[in-house]
Design a protein around this motif. Structure first.
Motif, PDB file in Angstrom:
ATOM      1  N   ALA A  80      -4.728 -22.083 -14.413  1.00  0.00           N
ATOM      2  CA  ALA A  80      -4.373 -22.409 -15.790  1.00  0.00           C
ATOM      3  C   ALA A  80      -4.626 -23.883 -16.063  1.00  0.00           C
ATOM      4  O   ALA A  80      -4.742 -24.707 -15.152  1.00  0.00           O
ATOM      5  CB  ALA A  80      -2.906 -22.073 -16.048  1.00  0.00           C
ATOM      6  N   ALA A  81      -4.704 -24.223 -17.350  1.00  0.00           N
ATOM      7  CA  ALA A  81      -4.876 -25.617 -17.735  1.00  0.00           C
ATOM      8  C   ALA A  81      -3.593 -26.405 -17.538  1.00  0.00           C
ATOM      9  O   ALA A  81      -3.625 -27.621 -17.348  1.00  0.00           O
ATOM     10  CB  ALA A  81      -5.318 -25.703 -19.193  1.00  0.00           C
ATOM     11  N   ALA A  82      -2.453 -25.716 -17.579  1.00  0.00           N
ATOM     12  CA  ALA A  82      -1.164 -26.396 -17.425  1.00  0.00           C
ATOM     13  C   ALA A  82      -0.134 -25.417 -16.888  1.00  0.00           C
ATOM     14  O   ALA A  82      -0.244 -24.201 -17.078  1.00  0.00           O
ATOM     15  CB  ALA A  82      -0.689 -26.981 -18.766  1.00  0.00           C
ATOM     16  N   GLY A  83       0.841 -25.965 -16.178  1.00  0.00           N
ATOM     17  CA  GLY A  83       2.027 -25.213 -15.784  1.00  0.00           C
ATOM     18  C   GLY A  83       3.216 -25.859 -16.471  1.00  0.00           C
ATOM     19  O   GLY A  83       3.468 -27.056 -16.302  1.00  0.00           O
ATOM     20  N   VAL A  84       3.931 -25.094 -17.269  1.00  0.00           N
ATOM     21  CA  VAL A  84       4.947 -25.655 -18.163  1.00  0.00           C
ATOM     22  C   VAL A  84       6.264 -24.910 -17.975  1.00  0.00           C
ATOM     23  O   VAL A  84       6.275 -23.680 -17.851  1.00  0.00           O
ATOM     24  CB  VAL A  84       4.491 -25.539 -19.635  1.00  0.00           C
ATOM     25  CG1 VAL A  84       5.572 -26.049 -20.577  1.00  0.00           C
ATOM     26  CG2 VAL A  84       3.195 -26.312 -19.854  1.00  0.00           C
ATOM     27  N   ILE A  85       7.358 -25.655 -17.943  1.00  0.00           N
ATOM     28  CA  ILE A  85       8.695 -25.072 -17.909  1.00  0.00           C
ATOM     29  C   ILE A  85       9.412 -25.428 -19.210  1.00  0.00           C
ATOM     30  O   ILE A  85       9.481 -26.593 -19.588  1.00  0.00           O
ATOM     31  CB  ILE A  85       9.523 -25.582 -16.719  1.00  0.00           C
ATOM     32  CG1 ILE A  85       8.807 -25.295 -15.390  1.00  0.00           C
ATOM     33  CG2 ILE A  85      10.912 -24.933 -16.736  1.00  0.00           C
ATOM     34  CD1 ILE A  85       8.732 -23.851 -15.013  1.00  0.00           C
ATOM     35  N   LEU A  86       9.912 -24.405 -19.900  1.00  0.00           N
ATOM     36  CA  LEU A  86      10.716 -24.608 -21.100  1.00  0.00           C
ATOM     37  C   LEU A  86      12.140 -24.163 -20.810  1.00  0.00           C
ATOM     38  O   LEU A  86      12.360 -23.214 -20.055  1.00  0.00           O
ATOM     39  CB  LEU A  86      10.174 -23.797 -22.284  1.00  0.00           C
ATOM     40  CG  LEU A  86       8.731 -24.059 -22.723  1.00  0.00           C
ATOM     41  CD1 LEU A  86       7.802 -23.044 -22.074  1.00  0.00           C
ATOM     42  CD2 LEU A  86       8.614 -23.956 -24.241  1.00  0.00           C
ATOM     43  N   GLN A  87      13.099 -24.837 -21.412  1.00  0.00           N
ATOM     44  CA  GLN A  87      14.502 -24.463 -21.257  1.00  0.00           C
ATOM     45  C   GLN A  87      15.164 -24.392 -22.626  1.00  0.00           C
ATOM     46  O   GLN A  87      14.778 -25.105 -23.560  1.00  0.00           O
ATOM     47  CB  GLN A  87      15.237 -25.463 -20.359  1.00  0.00           C
ATOM     48  CG  GLN A  87      14.816 -25.365 -18.898  1.00  0.00           C
ATOM     49  CD  GLN A  87      15.656 -26.229 -17.979  1.00  0.00           C
ATOM     50  OE1 GLN A  87      16.033 -27.334 -18.322  1.00  0.00           O
ATOM     51  NE2 GLN A  87      15.944 -25.729 -16.787  1.00  0.00           N
ATOM     52  N   LEU A  90       1.975 -20.526 -18.751  1.00  0.00           N
ATOM     53  CA  LEU A  90       0.726 -20.812 -18.047  1.00  0.00           C
ATOM     54  C   LEU A  90      -0.436 -20.656 -19.025  1.00  0.00           C
ATOM     55  O   LEU A  90      -1.098 -19.617 -19.072  1.00  0.00           O
ATOM     56  CB  LEU A  90       0.567 -19.873 -16.845  1.00  0.00           C
ATOM     57  CG  LEU A  90       1.644 -19.994 -15.768  1.00  0.00           C
ATOM     58  CD1 LEU A  90       1.528 -18.842 -14.781  1.00  0.00           C
ATOM     59  CD2 LEU A  90       1.534 -21.327 -15.055  1.00  0.00           C
ATOM     60  N   PRO A  91      -0.700 -21.676 -19.830  1.00  0.00           N
ATOM     61  CA  PRO A  91      -1.793 -21.589 -20.795  1.00  0.00           C
ATOM     62  C   PRO A  91      -3.133 -21.983 -20.181  1.00  0.00           C
ATOM     63  O   PRO A  91      -3.209 -22.898 -19.357  1.00  0.00           O
ATOM     64  CB  PRO A  91      -1.370 -22.598 -21.872  1.00  0.00           C
ATOM     65  CG  PRO A  91      -0.594 -23.634 -21.112  1.00  0.00           C
ATOM     66  CD  PRO A  91       0.095 -22.903 -19.983  1.00  0.00           C
ATOM     67  N   ARG A  92      -4.178 -21.284 -20.603  1.00  0.00           N
ATOM     68  CA  ARG A  92      -5.543 -21.681 -20.265  1.00  0.00           C
ATOM     69  C   ARG A  92      -6.176 -22.375 -21.469  1.00  0.00           C
ATOM     70  O   ARG A  92      -5.679 -22.276 -22.588  1.00  0.00           O
ATOM     71  CB  ARG A  92      -6.373 -20.451 -19.867  1.00  0.00           C
ATOM     72  CG  ARG A  92      -6.043 -19.941 -18.464  1.00  0.00           C
ATOM     73  CD  ARG A  92      -6.803 -18.686 -18.112  1.00  0.00           C
ATOM     74  NE  ARG A  92      -6.625 -18.345 -16.695  1.00  0.00           N
ATOM     75  CZ  ARG A  92      -6.884 -17.168 -16.167  1.00  0.00           C
ATOM     76  NH1 ARG A  92      -7.340 -16.184 -16.936  1.00  0.00           N
ATOM     77  NH2 ARG A  92      -6.703 -16.948 -14.881  1.00  0.00           N
ATOM     78  N   MET A 139       0.363 -17.057 -20.717  1.00  0.00           N
ATOM     79  CA  MET A 139       1.462 -16.194 -20.283  1.00  0.00           C
ATOM     80  C   MET A 139       2.750 -16.997 -20.372  1.00  0.00           C
ATOM     81  O   MET A 139       2.802 -18.140 -19.923  1.00  0.00           O
ATOM     82  CB  MET A 139       1.261 -15.713 -18.841  1.00  0.00           C
ATOM     83  CG  MET A 139       0.058 -14.838 -18.626  1.00  0.00           C
ATOM     84  SD  MET A 139      -0.011 -14.124 -16.943  1.00  0.00           S
ATOM     85  CE  MET A 139      -0.442 -15.579 -15.992  1.00  0.00           C
ATOM     86  N   LEU A 140       3.788 -16.405 -20.962  1.00  0.00           N
ATOM     87  CA  LEU A 140       5.112 -17.016 -21.020  1.00  0.00           C
ATOM     88  C   LEU A 140       6.069 -16.070 -20.313  1.00  0.00           C
ATOM     89  O   LEU A 140       6.341 -14.968 -20.801  1.00  0.00           O
ATOM     90  CB  LEU A 140       5.547 -17.257 -22.470  1.00  0.00           C
ATOM     91  CG  LEU A 140       4.694 -18.274 -23.248  1.00  0.00           C
ATOM     92  CD1 LEU A 140       3.603 -17.556 -24.034  1.00  0.00           C
ATOM     93  CD2 LEU A 140       5.557 -19.073 -24.210  1.00  0.00           C
ATOM     94  N   LEU A 141       6.558 -16.501 -19.162  1.00  0.00           N
ATOM     95  CA  LEU A 141       7.279 -15.619 -18.255  1.00  0.00           C
ATOM     96  C   LEU A 141       8.719 -16.087 -18.074  1.00  0.00           C
ATOM     97  O   LEU A 141       8.960 -17.273 -17.815  1.00  0.00           O
ATOM     98  CB  LEU A 141       6.577 -15.594 -16.890  1.00  0.00           C
ATOM     99  CG  LEU A 141       5.062 -15.370 -16.956  1.00  0.00           C
ATOM    100  CD1 LEU A 141       4.429 -15.667 -15.615  1.00  0.00           C
ATOM    101  CD2 LEU A 141       4.758 -13.951 -17.402  1.00  0.00           C
ATOM    102  N   PRO A 142       9.689 -15.190 -18.201  1.00  0.00           N
ATOM    103  CA  PRO A 142      11.089 -15.599 -18.055  1.00  0.00           C
ATOM    104  C   PRO A 142      11.421 -15.962 -16.613  1.00  0.00           C
ATOM    105  O   PRO A 142      11.022 -15.265 -15.676  1.00  0.00           O
ATOM    106  CB  PRO A 142      11.876 -14.367 -18.511  1.00  0.00           C
ATOM    107  CG  PRO A 142      10.945 -13.227 -18.260  1.00  0.00           C
ATOM    108  CD  PRO A 142       9.564 -13.747 -18.487  1.00  0.00           C
ATOM    109  N   LEU A 143      12.130 -17.061 -16.443  1.00  0.00           N
ATOM    110  CA  LEU A 143      12.701 -17.431 -15.147  1.00  0.00           C
ATOM    111  C   LEU A 143      14.158 -16.975 -15.176  1.00  0.00           C
ATOM    112  O   LEU A 143      15.050 -17.702 -15.596  1.00  0.00           O
ATOM    113  CB  LEU A 143      12.595 -18.938 -14.923  1.00  0.00           C
ATOM    114  CG  LEU A 143      11.178 -19.503 -14.775  1.00  0.00           C
ATOM    115  CD1 LEU A 143      11.187 -21.018 -14.812  1.00  0.00           C
ATOM    116  CD2 LEU A 143      10.525 -19.000 -13.490  1.00  0.00           C
ATOM    117  N   GLN A 144      14.368 -15.760 -14.744  1.00  0.00           N
ATOM    118  CA  GLN A 144      15.680 -15.144 -14.878  1.00  0.00           C
ATOM    119  C   GLN A 144      16.099 -14.551 -13.545  1.00  0.00           C
ATOM    120  O   GLN A 144      15.338 -13.844 -12.893  1.00  0.00           O
ATOM    121  CB  GLN A 144      15.625 -14.054 -15.952  1.00  0.00           C
ATOM    122  CG  GLN A 144      16.965 -13.393 -16.237  1.00  0.00           C
ATOM    123  CD  GLN A 144      16.883 -12.498 -17.464  1.00  0.00           C
ATOM    124  OE1 GLN A 144      16.234 -12.838 -18.441  1.00  0.00           O
ATOM    125  NE2 GLN A 144      17.536 -11.358 -17.415  1.00  0.00           N
TER     126      GLN A 144
END
Length: 490
Positions: A174-181, A263-265, A247-252
């Protein structure tokens, strides 16, 4: 009879057409397999031009495989024949041929051979897909295991979220690995981001506003798959135009939503396959569990440290302070008895003063030990101690700190903020001054201004061996800052 040393006769060569068919499945890498198909088709039929166009352009990272410039043949009006390649009852693409090398026309026999090649190609492509899926699964499993090991053994970076985002970005290409809260307002904010070297890294702090369509799924713990972030109406962040498939995946884990792994490309990159989506979702679930376990481990470690500090503080109070008090009382009694000897009275008085100062410092140390080590102090006393600890490494030793009076109850917040600013400036001067071996900080909440108003006074004494004990202007005097308690102005 031939002599035993005579080398055996070479095996007869296979017909080129048979070699072309059998050579298709000799490589399990998909792109190489497709190139074998195109090359084999040209060899099998004697065609000058051959190509394979995908039914789903961009799927699996491939658009077209060519033997030569097929487009040129089409532009020149050369007859082109094609046959579909099917994999698992689904059309994978079409195999094209144009212009015989001998100048002739394609025959029915050529078409039959091309059909046979397409059937063999479908089997080879299916095998290559299975092999690639197995390799992908192995990489994601190894990546998840590496993240878990790093988080649970303390080998991760200071930021566990950064560890998860970085590994996921590499695995997903992916172009970036991102964590949102989640935010207090009901939205989501990017708190951690790892980008590819040529990507901007200024996306931390970007928020998804409350009410955004995608939030319903994210806050509900559902994965979201986007074909093009720039045009999908569910995506509302200001940076969405930079990215394509995502892809936006829940960390649950354990019913708790830690955040979302995105994980955007880049725009124009191939979309994520179903296999990649499944593997990334499984990775996110395992990473979330590892984050929860790692946090529990850190909490236990902090608790152990806190309990140990509390024990040391109790020991200092119960043993050291009590003994110092007893020693001080003995000296005061001796001082009264030595009424006729002024020199002895002076020495004993000095010893009593030193003991009282030592008791004050031990009490300060006890207070510092009783503060949670990982939490930022909220009291003025704790903030002063934190500033003192911050210059310990530069000075080579921790500054001595004393408090007089109930500083927590008498000093209002506005005055405390100004006092801390003055303290930072004085400590910075002490650090820059060469040869400083000892720094003493005193905060006196019982001071009185010349006009009779109650005040708080800050004194910073820095000893560099010159005897003046200063860190700022005014030779021969320590740095002094003071302010009245009622309004914070002189």
């Amino acid at each position: 009879m031939p002599d035993d040393d005579t080398p055996p006769s070479p095996a007869p060569a296979l017909p080129p057409r048979l070699e072309a068919v059998l050579g298709i499945g000799t490589d399990l890498e998909l792109r190489t397999t497709l190139q074998h198909i195109v090359d084999g088709a040209a060899e099998l039929t004697g065609a000058r031009y051959a190509g394979l166009a995908m039914a789903d352009p961009g799927h699996e990272g491939l658009v077209e495989i060519r033997k030569a410039d097929l487009g040129r043949a089409e532009r020149e009006g050369v007859t082109v024949i094609d046959v579909p390649i099917r994999v698992d009852d689904e059309e994978f693409g079409r195999l094209y041929l144009a212009e015989k090398l001998d100048g002739g026309q394609f025959t029915d026999s050529d078409r039959q051979l091309l059909g046979l090649l397409a059937a063999q190609a479908g089997i080879a492509i299916g095998n290559a897909r299975l092999y690639e899926t197995a390799r992908q699964r192995e990489r994601w499993i190894e990546g998840a295991a590496a993240v878990t090991t790093a988080l649970l053994t303390g080998g991760a970076a200071d930021d566990p979220l950064l560890t998860v985002a970085d590994r996921a970005r590499l695995l997903a290409d992916a172009a970036a690995g991102v964590i949102l809260q989640p935010t207090d307002e009901g939205g989501m904010e990017i708190v951690t981001a790892v980008t590819r070297g040529d990507e901007p890294d200024d996306i931390v702090g970007t928020t998804i506003a409350p009410g955004s369509p995608v939030l319903v799924q994210l806050l509900g713990g559902e994965p979201v798959f986007v074909d093009d972030s720039a045009t999908d109406p569910r995506m509302t962040t200001p940076v969405r135009h930079r990215f394509g498939p995502s892809m936006l995946l829940p960390l649950q884990a354990e019913g708790r939503l830690i955040g979302t792994l995105a994980l955007p490309r880049r725009r124009g990159d191939r979309p994520y396959t179903g296999t990649e989506r499944l593997l990334a979702t499984q990775f996110a679930s395992q990473a979330a569990l590892a984050l929860v376990l790692a946090e529990a481990r850190r909490r236990r470690a902090r608790l152990a440290v806190y309990e140990d500090r509390d024990r040391i503080a109790r020991d200092l109070h119960d043993l050291v302070v009590q003994r110092l008090f007893a020693t001080g009382m003995m000296l005061e009694s001796t001082q009264r008895r030595a009424a006729g000897d002024d020199r002895v009275r002076e020495l004993i008085g000095h010893a009593v003063d030193e003991l009282q100062a030592t008791v004050q410092e031990v009490r300060t140390t006890i207070f510092a030990l009783q503060q949670p080590p990982a939490d930022a102090p909220t009291s003025l006393r704790g903030k002063v101690l934190r500033e003192a600890a911050g210059v310990s490494a530069a000075l080579g030793r921790r500054p001595s700190t004393r408090f007089t009076g109930p500083v927590e109850h008498r000093v209002p917040p506005a005055v405390a903020a100004r006092l801390l600013t003055a303290l930072r400036r004085a400590l910075a001067d002490a650090v820059r001054r060469p040869g400083v071996t000892r720094v003493e900080i005193t905060v006196d909440a019982t001071a009185v201004l010349p006009d009779g108003r109650d005040a708080v006074r800050l004194t910073v004494y820095a000893d560099d061996g010159s005897g003046d004990g200063t860190t700022g202007p005014g030779p021969g005097t320590p740095v002094i800052w003071q302010a009245p308690l009622e309004d914070g102005t002189l």
